[in-house]
Design a protein around this motif. Structure first.
Motif, PDB file in Angstrom:
ATOM      1  N   PRO A  62       0.808  -1.239   0.000  1.00  0.00           N
ATOM      2  CA  PRO A  62       0.000   0.000   0.000  1.00  0.00           C
ATOM      3  C   PRO A  62       0.835   1.279   0.000  1.00  0.00           C
ATOM      4  O   PRO A  62       0.576   2.192  -0.792  1.00  0.00           O
ATOM      5  CB  PRO A  62      -0.834  -0.132   1.275  1.00  0.00           C
ATOM      6  CG  PRO A  62      -0.965  -1.599   1.471  1.00  0.00           C
ATOM      7  CD  PRO A  62       0.370  -2.158   1.040  1.00  0.00           C
ATOM      8  N   SER A  63       1.856   1.363   0.839  1.00  0.00           N
ATOM      9  CA  SER A  63       2.681   2.575   0.868  1.00  0.00           C
ATOM     10  C   SER A  63       3.551   2.691  -0.379  1.00  0.00           C
ATOM     11  O   SER A  63       3.811   3.793  -0.857  1.00  0.00           O
ATOM     12  CB  SER A  63       3.534   2.622   2.131  1.00  0.00           C
ATOM     13  OG  SER A  63       4.389   1.507   2.183  1.00  0.00           O
ATOM     14  N   MET A  64       3.959   1.565  -0.934  1.00  0.00           N
ATOM     15  CA  MET A  64       4.755   1.582  -2.156  1.00  0.00           C
ATOM     16  C   MET A  64       3.955   2.167  -3.315  1.00  0.00           C
ATOM     17  O   MET A  64       4.497   2.864  -4.171  1.00  0.00           O
ATOM     18  CB  MET A  64       5.192   0.151  -2.498  1.00  0.00           C
ATOM     19  CG  MET A  64       5.997   0.035  -3.763  1.00  0.00           C
ATOM     20  SD  MET A  64       6.319  -1.682  -4.216  1.00  0.00           S
ATOM     21  CE  MET A  64       4.805  -2.094  -5.065  1.00  0.00           C
ATOM     22  N   MET A  65       2.662   1.938  -3.320  1.00  0.00           N
ATOM     23  CA  MET A  65       1.833   2.420  -4.428  1.00  0.00           C
ATOM     24  C   MET A  65       1.775   3.944  -4.487  1.00  0.00           C
ATOM     25  O   MET A  65       1.670   4.513  -5.564  1.00  0.00           O
ATOM     26  CB  MET A  65       0.431   1.829  -4.346  1.00  0.00           C
ATOM     27  CG  MET A  65       0.392   0.336  -4.622  1.00  0.00           C
ATOM     28  SD  MET A  65       1.310  -0.154  -6.099  1.00  0.00           S
ATOM     29  CE  MET A  65       0.435   0.746  -7.350  1.00  0.00           C
ATOM     30  N   MET A  66       1.848   4.607  -3.360  1.00  0.00           N
ATOM     31  CA  MET A  66       1.852   6.071  -3.376  1.00  0.00           C
ATOM     32  C   MET A  66       3.076   6.592  -4.114  1.00  0.00           C
ATOM     33  O   MET A  66       2.985   7.539  -4.888  1.00  0.00           O
ATOM     34  CB  MET A  66       1.802   6.617  -1.951  1.00  0.00           C
ATOM     35  CG  MET A  66       0.451   6.423  -1.296  1.00  0.00           C
ATOM     36  SD  MET A  66       0.317   7.246   0.292  1.00  0.00           S
ATOM     37  CE  MET A  66       1.203   6.100   1.327  1.00  0.00           C
ATOM     38  N   ALA A  67       4.214   5.952  -3.910  1.00  0.00           N
ATOM     39  CA  ALA A  67       5.444   6.365  -4.572  1.00  0.00           C
ATOM     40  C   ALA A  67       5.477   5.915  -6.033  1.00  0.00           C
ATOM     41  O   ALA A  67       6.188   6.499  -6.846  1.00  0.00           O
ATOM     42  CB  ALA A  67       6.648   5.792  -3.829  1.00  0.00           C
ATOM     43  N   ALA A  68       4.699   4.893  -6.366  1.00  0.00           N
ATOM     44  CA  ALA A  68       4.710   4.337  -7.722  1.00  0.00           C
ATOM     45  C   ALA A  68       3.573   4.888  -8.579  1.00  0.00           C
ATOM     46  O   ALA A  68       3.293   4.345  -9.645  1.00  0.00           O
ATOM     47  CB  ALA A  68       4.614   2.815  -7.646  1.00  0.00           C
ATOM     48  N   TYR A  69       2.918   5.953  -8.116  1.00  0.00           N
ATOM     49  CA  TYR A  69       1.822   6.559  -8.867  1.00  0.00           C
ATOM     50  C   TYR A  69       0.711   5.549  -9.146  1.00  0.00           C
ATOM     51  O   TYR A  69       0.267   5.397 -10.274  1.00  0.00           O
ATOM     52  CB  TYR A  69       2.316   7.192 -10.162  1.00  0.00           C
ATOM     53  CG  TYR A  69       3.408   8.182  -9.920  1.00  0.00           C
ATOM     54  CD1 TYR A  69       3.124   9.405  -9.314  1.00  0.00           C
ATOM     55  CD2 TYR A  69       4.714   7.897 -10.244  1.00  0.00           C
ATOM     56  CE1 TYR A  69       4.133  10.325  -9.060  1.00  0.00           C
ATOM     57  CE2 TYR A  69       5.730   8.808  -9.990  1.00  0.00           C
ATOM     58  CZ  TYR A  69       5.431  10.011  -9.397  1.00  0.00           C
ATOM     59  OH  TYR A  69       6.431  10.897  -9.140  1.00  0.00           O
ATOM     60  N   GLY A  70       0.324   4.889  -8.088  1.00  0.00           N
ATOM     61  CA  GLY A  70      -0.752   3.917  -8.198  1.00  0.00           C
ATOM     62  C   GLY A  70      -1.605   3.927  -6.952  1.00  0.00           C
ATOM     63  O   GLY A  70      -1.403   4.735  -6.046  1.00  0.00           O
ATOM     64  N   VAL A  71      -2.575   3.027  -6.919  1.00  0.00           N
ATOM     65  CA  VAL A  71      -3.524   2.966  -5.818  1.00  0.00           C
ATOM     66  C   VAL A  71      -3.652   1.526  -5.344  1.00  0.00           C
ATOM     67  O   VAL A  71      -3.821   0.607  -6.157  1.00  0.00           O
ATOM     68  CB  VAL A  71      -4.915   3.467  -6.281  1.00  0.00           C
ATOM     69  CG1 VAL A  71      -5.930   3.376  -5.163  1.00  0.00           C
ATOM     70  CG2 VAL A  71      -4.826   4.886  -6.797  1.00  0.00           C
ATOM     71  N   HIS A  72      -3.567   1.352  -4.037  1.00  0.00           N
ATOM     72  CA  HIS A  72      -3.862   0.051  -3.431  1.00  0.00           C
ATOM     73  C   HIS A  72      -5.373  -0.065  -3.357  1.00  0.00           C
ATOM     74  O   HIS A  72      -6.044   0.786  -2.782  1.00  0.00           O
ATOM     75  CB  HIS A  72      -3.235  -0.014  -2.036  1.00  0.00           C
ATOM     76  CG  HIS A  72      -3.678  -1.193  -1.245  1.00  0.00           C
ATOM     77  ND1 HIS A  72      -4.594  -1.077  -0.225  1.00  0.00           N
ATOM     78  CD2 HIS A  72      -3.349  -2.498  -1.331  1.00  0.00           C
ATOM     79  CE1 HIS A  72      -4.798  -2.272   0.291  1.00  0.00           C
ATOM     80  NE2 HIS A  72      -4.068  -3.156  -0.363  1.00  0.00           N
ATOM     81  N   ILE A  73      -5.945  -1.097  -3.969  1.00  0.00           N
ATOM     82  CA  ILE A  73      -7.394  -1.278  -3.992  1.00  0.00           C
ATOM     83  C   ILE A  73      -7.857  -2.117  -2.811  1.00  0.00           C
ATOM     84  O   ILE A  73      -8.787  -1.745  -2.108  1.00  0.00           O
ATOM     85  CB  ILE A  73      -7.842  -1.939  -5.307  1.00  0.00           C
ATOM     86  CG1 ILE A  73      -7.454  -1.077  -6.496  1.00  0.00           C
ATOM     87  CG2 ILE A  73      -9.338  -2.199  -5.289  1.00  0.00           C
ATOM     88  CD1 ILE A  73      -7.698  -1.747  -7.822  1.00  0.00           C
ATOM     89  N   ALA A  74      -7.206  -3.268  -2.616  1.00  0.00           N
ATOM     90  CA  ALA A  74      -7.646  -4.176  -1.552  1.00  0.00           C
ATOM     91  C   ALA A  74      -6.586  -5.224  -1.278  1.00  0.00           C
ATOM     92  O   ALA A  74      -5.771  -5.545  -2.146  1.00  0.00           O
ATOM     93  CB  ALA A  74      -8.942  -4.871  -1.955  1.00  0.00           C
TER      94      ALA A  74
END
Length: 84
Positions: free
Chosen positions: A56-68
């Protein structure tokens, strides 16, 4: 794929990282996202709790969204979407 509270989600690619330690699940998830168009969903399958916690935190840096994140019998399935 049907996700509780989110409805139907189309998975563009599934990344199976059962038995893999960090950082392989994170790196393979990022690689899959980079190969797909904006809005695509990637499913990570992992039995590594540390890898699952970092997504989840990696997705913020990778320009993405954690869905579930869904706990299965012997693994977790983590769903992320490319883009915001």
């Amino acid at each position: 794929m049907e996700l509780d509270g989110l409805g139907r989600v189309r998975v563009a690619r599934s990344v199976n990282c059962i038995g893999d330690g960090c950082p392989k699940p994170q790196l393979l998830t990022l690689k899959a996202l980079n190969q797909l168009p904006e809005g695509s969903v990637v499913e990570l399958i992992s039995d590594n709790p540390s890898a699952v916690e970092t997504i989840p935190s990696m997705m913020m840096a990778a320009y993405g969204v954690h869905i579930a994140t869904v706990r299965d019998h012997s693994c977790w399935k983590v769903y992320v979407r490319k883009g915001y």
